[in-house]
Design a protein around this motif. Structure first.
Motif, PDB file in Angstrom:
ATOM      1  N   PRO A  58       0.806  -1.240   0.000  1.00 27.37           N
ATOM      2  CA  PRO A  58       0.000   0.000   0.000  1.00 27.37           C
ATOM      3  C   PRO A  58       0.829   1.277   0.000  1.00 27.37           C
ATOM      4  CG  PRO A  58      -0.971  -1.596   1.489  1.00 27.37           C
ATOM      5  CD  PRO A  58       0.326  -2.190   1.014  1.00 27.37           C
ATOM      6  N   MET A  59       1.900   1.314   0.792  1.00 25.35           N
ATOM      7  CA  MET A  59       2.697   2.540   0.888  1.00 25.35           C
ATOM      8  C   MET A  59       3.271   2.930  -0.473  1.00 25.35           C
ATOM      9  SD  MET A  59       5.979   3.411   3.341  1.00 25.35           S
ATOM     10  CE  MET A  59       7.055   2.193   2.601  1.00 25.35           C
ATOM     11  N   ASP A 121      -1.983   5.526   6.085  1.00 22.91           N
ATOM     12  CA  ASP A 121      -1.314   4.243   5.896  1.00 22.91           C
ATOM     13  C   ASP A 121      -0.200   4.053   6.924  1.00 22.91           C
ATOM     14  OD1 ASP A 121      -0.404   1.843   4.170  1.00 22.91           O
ATOM     15  OD2 ASP A 121       1.370   3.126   4.204  1.00 22.91           O
ATOM     16  N   ARG A 122       0.602   5.097   7.168  1.00 14.30           N
ATOM     17  CA  ARG A 122       1.671   5.006   8.169  1.00 14.30           C
ATOM     18  C   ARG A 122       1.099   4.890   9.579  1.00 14.30           C
ATOM     19  NH1 ARG A 122       5.153   2.482   6.927  1.00 14.30           N
ATOM     20  NH2 ARG A 122       3.482   1.765   5.572  1.00 14.30           N
ATOM     21  N   PHE A 123      -0.025   5.544   9.822  1.00 12.69           N
ATOM     22  CA  PHE A 123      -0.687   5.447  11.128  1.00 12.69           C
ATOM     23  C   PHE A 123      -1.108   4.009  11.414  1.00 12.69           C
ATOM     24  CE2 PHE A 123      -5.001   5.227  12.980  1.00 12.69           C
ATOM     25  CZ  PHE A 123      -4.690   5.546  14.300  1.00 12.69           C
ATOM     26  N   VAL A 124      -1.722   3.360  10.438  1.00 16.78           N
ATOM     27  CA  VAL A 124      -2.155   1.971  10.625  1.00 16.78           C
ATOM     28  C   VAL A 124      -0.953   1.052  10.765  1.00 16.78           C
ATOM     29  CG1 VAL A 124      -3.421   0.047   9.588  1.00 16.78           C
ATOM     30  CG2 VAL A 124      -4.302   2.371   9.366  1.00 16.78           C
ATOM     31  N   ALA A 125       0.104   1.271   9.976  1.00 19.82           N
ATOM     32  CA  ALA A 125       1.279   0.402   9.988  1.00 19.82           C
ATOM     33  C   ALA A 125       1.997   0.440  11.329  1.00 19.82           C
ATOM     34  CB  ALA A 125       2.234   0.801   8.865  1.00 19.82           C
ATOM     35  N   TYR A 132      -2.553  -4.532  10.081  1.00 19.60           N
ATOM     36  CA  TYR A 132      -2.236  -3.701   8.917  1.00 19.60           C
ATOM     37  C   TYR A 132      -2.698  -4.343   7.607  1.00 19.60           C
ATOM     38  CZ  TYR A 132       0.467  -1.127   5.449  1.00 19.60           C
ATOM     39  OH  TYR A 132       0.829  -0.389   4.357  1.00 19.60           O
ATOM     40  N   THR A 133      -2.352  -5.610   7.401  1.00 14.06           N
ATOM     41  CA  THR A 133      -2.708  -6.264   6.132  1.00 14.06           C
ATOM     42  C   THR A 133      -4.208  -6.429   5.973  1.00 14.06           C
ATOM     43  OG1 THR A 133      -2.363  -8.421   7.195  1.00 14.06           O
ATOM     44  CG2 THR A 133      -0.506  -7.475   5.965  1.00 14.06           C
ATOM     45  N   LEU A 140      -9.474  -1.481  -0.223  1.00 13.98           N
ATOM     46  CA  LEU A 140      -9.516  -0.189   0.460  1.00 13.98           C
ATOM     47  C   LEU A 140      -8.523   0.786  -0.168  1.00 13.98           C
ATOM     48  CD1 LEU A 140     -10.531   1.615   2.761  1.00 13.98           C
ATOM     49  CD2 LEU A 140      -8.723   0.666   4.209  1.00 13.98           C
ATOM     50  N   CYS A 141      -7.336   0.311  -0.509  1.00 13.84           N
ATOM     51  CA  CYS A 141      -6.326   1.186  -1.127  1.00 13.84           C
ATOM     52  C   CYS A 141      -6.841   1.753  -2.450  1.00 13.84           C
ATOM     53  CB  CYS A 141      -5.034   0.408  -1.356  1.00 13.84           C
ATOM     54  SG  CYS A 141      -4.204  -0.101   0.165  1.00 13.84           S
ATOM     55  N   GLY A 142      -7.421   0.877  -3.272  1.00  9.96           N
ATOM     56  CA  GLY A 142      -7.978   1.357  -4.538  1.00  9.96           C
ATOM     57  C   GLY A 142      -9.120   2.325  -4.326  1.00  9.96           C
TER      58      GLY A 142
END
Length: 315
Positions: A58-59, A121-125, A132-133, A140-142
Motif C-alpha cells: 500500500p505505501m 497508511d503510516r498510522f495503521v502500519a 495492517y494487512t 480499500l487502497c484502490g
C-alpha cells in the motif's frame, strides 16, 4: 466592457516571472532543467515501484500515484511558460487558460488527498501493525485513491464552472506565469461573491481538514513510537520520508499564500508559486529514494535490468 459570453473569444496575457529580456534565457534554462528532473525522477520512481514485486505494498502504491500526480501537476503550467519564453509571446486563449486552471486545481487537490492517505497508511502500519494487512487491503487502497480522484475532479469542476460564469474584459493581464484561480477571480469585473465563498470553503474543507488528519495521524504515530521499548529509530524511519514531503509541500504552499497576503505583490506571489509547483515535485523522488533502502534497491535492480536488456538487444 464585454458580456460574460464574450469571454469565449478573449485572449489573455501572462506576465510571467520577469519582463526583463536578459533574464528570459536564464529562466528558460532553469525551469526546463527542473521540469526534466521532475518528470524523469518521478517517472523512474513509478517504474521502480511497478517493476519490483517487493514494492507492491500500500505505501508504495500510494507513492506511485503521488509521483504521477506530481508529474501532471508540474506539466499543467511549466511547458506553457517555457513555450511563451521560447516564442517570446505571453498570449494564452481563454479556453487554454480555463483548462490550465482546471487541471492545476485538480492535481493540487489530488496531491493533498494522497499525502493524507499516505499518513493514514503510516498510522495503521505503526499504531496497528498486527491488523495492517487486514485494514489496508487492496480494495480499500484502490477505493481511497478513487475517492481522492473523484473529490479532486468535482472540486476542480465546480471552481472552473464558477469562473466560466464571470465576465472579463476582452484583453487583460494576468500578473502570473499561469492562470491561477485567485488572480482570475480578482480580475473579473462581475460579482465574485460566490466564487470567493466557494474558494475559501474549498480551502478549509480540502486543505485544512486533510492537514488536521495528517497532524492527528503523526501525533498518534509519535505517541506509539515513544511507548515502544526498542526499535524506535526503525519505526520512525518508515515514515520519515513522508513526513519530510508533507512538511515541504505545506510549508511551500503556505509560503505562497502568506507572501501573497502580506506583500500584495504579484511578482512575489509568482516566485513563491514557482517554488511550490516546481521545486517540491522535483525533490519528492530524491527524498524518498535517499531515505528508503527499498526504493534504492528497486532502482538498482531496475537499472540493472535495463542495462541487461540493452546489452541483449545490442548483442
Amino acid at each position: 466592457m464585454e458580456t460574460g459570453n464574450d469571454t469565449q473569444i478573449s485572449k489573455f496575457l501572462l506576465l510571467g516571472l520577469s519582463g526583463e529580456p536578459e533574464l528570459q534565457p536564464l529562466l528558460f534554462g532553469l525551469f526546463l532543467s527542473m521540469y526534466l528532473i521532475t518528470v524523469f525522477g518521478n517517472l523512474l520512481l513509478i517504474l521502480a515501484v511497478s517493476s519490483d514485486s517487493h514494492l507492491h505494498t500500500p505505501m508504495y502504491f500510494f507513492l506511485a500515484n503521488l509521483s504521477f500526480a506530481d508529474i501532471c501537476f508540474t506539466t499543467t503550467t511549466v511547458p506553457k511558460m517555457l513555450w511563451n519564453i521560447q516564442v517570446q509571446s505571453k498570449l494564452i486563449t481563454y479556453e487554454d487558460c480555463l483548462s490550465q486552471m482546471f487541471f492545476f486545481i485538480l492535481f493540487e487537490g489530488l496531491d493533498v488527498f494522497l499525502l493524507t492517505v499516505m499518513s493514514f497508511d503510516r498510522f495503521v502500519a505503526i499504531c496497528h501493525p498486527l491488523h495492517y494487512t487486514v485494514i489496508m487491503n487492496p480494495r480499500l487502497c484502490g477505493l481511497l485513491v478513487l475517492v481522492s480522484w473523484i473529490t479532486s475532479i468535482l472540486n476542480s469542476l465546480l471552481e472552473s464552472l464558477l469562473v466560466l460564469q464571470l465576465s472579463f474584459c476582452t484583453h487583460f493581464h494576468i500578473p502570473h506565469f499561469f492562470c491561477e484561480l485567485h488572480q482570475m477571480i480578482q480580475l473579473a469585473y462581475s460579482d465574485t461573491f460566490l466564487n470567493d465563498t466557494v474558494m475559501y470553503v474549498s480551502v478549509v474543507l480540502l486543505a485544512c481538514c486533510p492537514l488536521s488528519g495528517i497532524l492527528y495521524s503523526y501525533s498518534k504515530i509519535i505517541s506509539s513510537i515513544y511507548r515502544i521499548s526498542s526499535g524506535k529509530y526503525k519505526a520512525f524511519s518508515t515514515c520519515a520520508s513522508h513526513l519530510s514531503v508533507v512538511s515541504l509541500f505545506y510549508c511551500t504552499s503556505l509560503g505562497v499564500y502568506l507572501s501573497s497576503a502580506a506583500t500584495q505583490s504579484s511578482h512575489t506571489s509568482a516566485v513563491a508559486s514557482g517554488m511550490y509547483m516546481v521545486v517540491t515535485p522535483m525533490l519528492n523522488p530524491f527524498i524518498y529514494s535517499l531515505r528508503n533502502r527499498d526504493i534504492k534497491g528497486a532502482l538498482m535492480r531496475f537499472s540493472g535490468m535495463a542495462a541487461l536488456k540493452g546489452s541483449i538487444v545490442q548483442g
